[in-house]
Design an enzyme around this catalytic site. Structure first.
Site, PDB file in Angstrom:
ATOM      1  N   GLU A 177       0.833  -1.215   0.000  1.00 20.99           N
ATOM      2  CA  GLU A 177       0.000   0.000   0.000  1.00 20.99           C
ATOM      3  C   GLU A 177       0.866   1.263   0.000  1.00 20.99           C
ATOM      4  OE1 GLU A 177      -3.658  -0.316   2.156  1.00 20.99           O
ATOM      5  OE2 GLU A 177      -3.732  -2.464   1.798  1.00 20.99           O
TER       6      GLU A 177
HETATM    7  N1  CAA Z   1      -7.129  11.495  -3.609  1.00 19.17           N
HETATM    8  C1  CAA Z   1      -7.685  11.984  -4.738  1.00 19.17           C
HETATM    9  N2  CAA Z   1      -6.980  12.298  -5.849  1.00 19.17           N
HETATM   10  C2  CAA Z   1      -5.645  12.099  -5.804  1.00 19.17           C
HETATM   11  C3  CAA Z   1      -4.978  11.597  -4.660  1.00 19.17           C
HETATM   12  C4  CAA Z   1      -5.788  11.282  -3.533  1.00 19.17           C
HETATM   13  N3  CAA Z   1      -5.256  10.794  -2.411  1.00 19.17           N
HETATM   14  N4  CAA Z   1      -3.671  11.502  -4.924  1.00 19.17           N
HETATM   15  C5  CAA Z   1      -3.490  11.947  -6.196  1.00 19.17           C
HETATM   16  N5  CAA Z   1      -4.695  12.301  -6.716  1.00 19.17           N
HETATM   17  C6  CAA Z   1      -4.945  12.887  -8.034  1.00 19.17           C
HETATM   18  C7  CAA Z   1      -4.147  14.171  -8.166  1.00 19.17           C
HETATM   19  O1  CAA Z   1      -4.864  15.268  -7.644  1.00 19.17           O
HETATM   20  C8  CAA Z   1      -3.984  14.282  -9.669  1.00 19.17           C
HETATM   21  O2  CAA Z   1      -5.176  14.791 -10.242  1.00 19.17           O
HETATM   22  P1  CAA Z   1      -5.122  15.982 -11.365  1.00 19.17           P
HETATM   23  O3  CAA Z   1      -4.313  15.379 -12.505  1.00 19.17           O
HETATM   24  O4  CAA Z   1      -6.543  16.206 -11.681  1.00 19.17           O
HETATM   25  O5  CAA Z   1      -4.415  17.126 -10.733  1.00 19.17           O
HETATM   26  C9  CAA Z   1      -3.855  12.828 -10.116  1.00 19.17           C
HETATM   27  O6  CAA Z   1      -4.452  12.039  -9.063  1.00 19.17           O
HETATM   28  C10 CAA Z   1      -2.419  12.405 -10.312  1.00 19.17           C
HETATM   29  O7  CAA Z   1      -1.728  12.658  -9.110  1.00 19.17           O
HETATM   30  P2  CAA Z   1      -0.162  12.754  -9.022  1.00 19.17           P
HETATM   31  O8  CAA Z   1       0.351  13.658 -10.093  1.00 19.17           O
HETATM   32  O9  CAA Z   1       0.189  13.065  -7.605  1.00 19.17           O
HETATM   33  O10 CAA Z   1       0.261  11.244  -9.404  1.00 19.17           O
HETATM   34  P3  CAA Z   1       1.686  10.580  -9.480  1.00 19.17           P
HETATM   35  O11 CAA Z   1       1.738   9.733 -10.682  1.00 19.17           O
HETATM   36  O12 CAA Z   1       2.765  11.583  -9.261  1.00 19.17           O
HETATM   37  O13 CAA Z   1       1.631   9.529  -8.229  1.00 19.17           O
HETATM   38  C11 CAA Z   1       2.004   8.656  -6.068  1.00 19.17           C
HETATM   39  C12 CAA Z   1       1.563   9.852  -6.938  1.00 19.17           C
HETATM   40  C13 CAA Z   1       1.793   9.153  -4.633  1.00 19.17           C
HETATM   41  C14 CAA Z   1       3.454   8.269  -6.251  1.00 19.17           C
HETATM   42  C15 CAA Z   1       1.084   7.453  -6.380  1.00 19.17           C
HETATM   43  O14 CAA Z   1       1.355   6.889  -7.644  1.00 19.17           O
HETATM   44  C16 CAA Z   1       1.122   6.340  -5.344  1.00 19.17           C
HETATM   45  O15 CAA Z   1       0.519   6.444  -4.258  1.00 19.17           O
HETATM   46  N6  CAA Z   1       1.813   5.239  -5.651  1.00 19.17           N
HETATM   47  C17 CAA Z   1       1.846   4.055  -4.797  1.00 19.17           C
HETATM   48  C18 CAA Z   1       0.796   3.098  -5.187  1.00 19.17           C
HETATM   49  C19 CAA Z   1       0.579   2.071  -4.141  1.00 19.17           C
HETATM   50  O16 CAA Z   1       0.321   2.373  -2.990  1.00 19.17           O
HETATM   51  N7  CAA Z   1       0.636   0.821  -4.561  1.00 19.17           N
HETATM   52  C20 CAA Z   1       0.332  -0.281  -3.670  1.00 19.17           C
HETATM   53  C21 CAA Z   1      -0.556  -1.263  -4.357  1.00 19.17           C
HETATM   54  S1  CAA Z   1      -1.993  -1.790  -3.540  1.00 19.17           S
HETATM   55  C22 CAA Z   1      -1.588  -2.959  -2.389  1.00 19.17           C
HETATM   56  O17 CAA Z   1      -0.509  -3.038  -1.906  1.00 19.17           O
HETATM   57  C23 CAA Z   1      -2.765  -3.786  -1.992  1.00 19.17           C
HETATM   58  C24 CAA Z   1      -2.557  -5.096  -1.314  1.00 19.17           C
HETATM   59  O18 CAA Z   1      -2.840  -6.145  -1.868  1.00 19.17           O
HETATM   60  C25 CAA Z   1      -2.153  -5.110   0.112  1.00 19.17           C
END
Ligand code: CAA
Length: 380
Positions: free
Chosen positions: A363
């Protein structure tokens, strides 16, 4: 500001503690050794309402708050983090995702069964080449009018071989970046959907983790979650709540290891006294207690933010970052306090140490939490 738990919260915590001691503890080492998924125990957790903790009772849920959720997660995780990750994924990624973003039809059809534990859910975002970089999804869903055709591979999927309902994130329009992503409901047994071999993991070995393959899977349009292009926001928002669950899991792992180390140090004698009387051990215990209390406050703050309707993107990332660090550091210390006994399975701390590591990875890795936190600081 009130730091006391309500009587209801204490009852919920005690019920989870009792379940963990009487049901999870007896065979936890066997499940870890044999990578044995706790099917019967999942059913019992469903009967107790632990699989739809925050879901509205009108959809079969327990209607509790996020504070209750973290109390339950902490108690289950003290004993068995494999069981608690099933609870966490079902509650905060699958049930929350459907309740917050799904249509009424989707809620009636799927959420009602997921919230009671009749169904188990999985959340499918990570891919061989897109774990942290969640916008770079290779899995695609092509719009064919009344349905989509889904192709791709998902990795490290918790409940992967056991779920009935899979929430799958896929690209529908590559040119639109994060706005060209959608989330879909895929039902178990759908033609073209294959579950790959089970992963042989370092920790949380009783949980069920698989690679999933989608080959020309036909998904009816009514199984898309939310507006066209809302899948990335869906995933990010859902993961923010998921991070509260994993932070509370990390807290539970740390607290479980601390409790075992404290007990052991009061029983084990060396150099003529119980080892807790040696400053080398006493100082470790003090550090563990202090850091675990700090982690608990951060976890509670994130849950409180969710309950208050505040934005919890940052507080959940802070809680996960810190609690997972504390879990890793102090499970190692718990093994050290146990000496040679800590290195054998019967004393439980070696398993907690192995389980702790995943809380810094899934996550969102610790580095991803730092990205979420620092971006918000810089924006201010
Ligand atoms: N809520 C709502 N919208 C959001 C948001 C949130 N928390 N975070 C980002 N957004 C929106 C942004 O506002 C943006 O929108 P606009 O284009 O309209 O402005 C859009 O999403 C893109 O956002 P970013 O430019 O910030 O995106 P990014 O590509 O730079 O990524 C990141 C940001 C934080 C690195 C993200 O990719 C991330 O969290 N990555 C990790 C993913 C992850 O947690 N993977 C784990 C897999 S699930 C798992 O582990 C499950 C399991 O089985 C246990």
């Amino acid at each position: 500001m009130n730091f006391n738990l309500s009587e209801e919260h204490i009852m919920i915590r005690d019920a989870a503690r009792d379940f963990a001691q009487t049901e999870l503890l007896p065979d936890v080492i066997e499940r870890d050794d044999n990578q044995h998924f706790p099917k019967e125990l999942v059913k019992k957790m469903g009967d107790l309402g632990f699989l739809g903790i925050m879901v509205d009772p009108k959809y079969g849920g327990s209607g509790m708050d996020a504070i209750s959720y973290v109390l339950i997660m902490e108690e289950l995780s003290k004993i068995d983090a494999s069981a608690s990750v099933i609870v966490s994924v079902n509650n905060s990624l699958v049930c929350y995702g459907l309740e917050a973003f799904g249509s009424e039809v989707q809620k009636q059809k799927f959420l009602t069964k997921l919230a009671t534990g009749e169904f188990i859910g999985a959340f499918c975002l990570s891919e061989p080449e897109a774990g942290s970089d969640a916008t770079s999804q290779k899995t695609s869903a092509i719009d064919k009018g009344d349905h989509y055709i889904l192709n791709g591979t998902k990795n490290w999927i918790t409940n992967g071989g056991r779920a009935d309902v899979y929430l799958v994130i896929a690209q529908t329009d590559r040119d639109k970046g994060s706005h060209g992503i959608n989330a879909f409901i895929v039902e178990k047994g759908t033609e073209g959907f294959h579950v790959g071999p089970k992963e042989n993991k370092l920790g949380i070995r009783g949980s069920d983790t698989h690679t999933l393959q989608f080959n020309d899977v036909k998904i009816p349009k009514e199984n898309r979650i939310g507006e066209d292009g809302s899948g990335f926001r869906f995933a990010m928002k859902t993961l923010s709540g998921g991070r509260i669950g994993i932070a509370s899991q990390a807290l539970g792992i740390a607290a479980g290891a601390y409790e075992l180390a404290l007990k052991y140090s009061k029983e084990r004698k060396a150099f003529g006294t119980e080892i807790c009387n040696h400053q080398a051990i006493a100082f470790k215990l003090a550090d563990m207690y202090t850091d675990i209390e700090a982690a608990r406050h951060l976890v509670m703050k994130a849950a409180w933010d969710k309950d208050q309707g505040n934005n919890y993107d940052v507080s959940s990332a802070v809680a996960k970052l810190y609690a997972s660090k504390v879990a890793m550091e102090h499970t190692v210390e718990a093994v050290q306090i146990h000496g040679g006994n800590g290195f054998v399975k019967d004393y439980h701390v070696e398993r907690l140490m192995r389980d702790a590591k995943i809380t810094q990875i899934y996550e969102g890795t610790s580095e991803i939490q730092k990205i979420v936190i620092s971006r918000s600081l810089i924006k201010q």
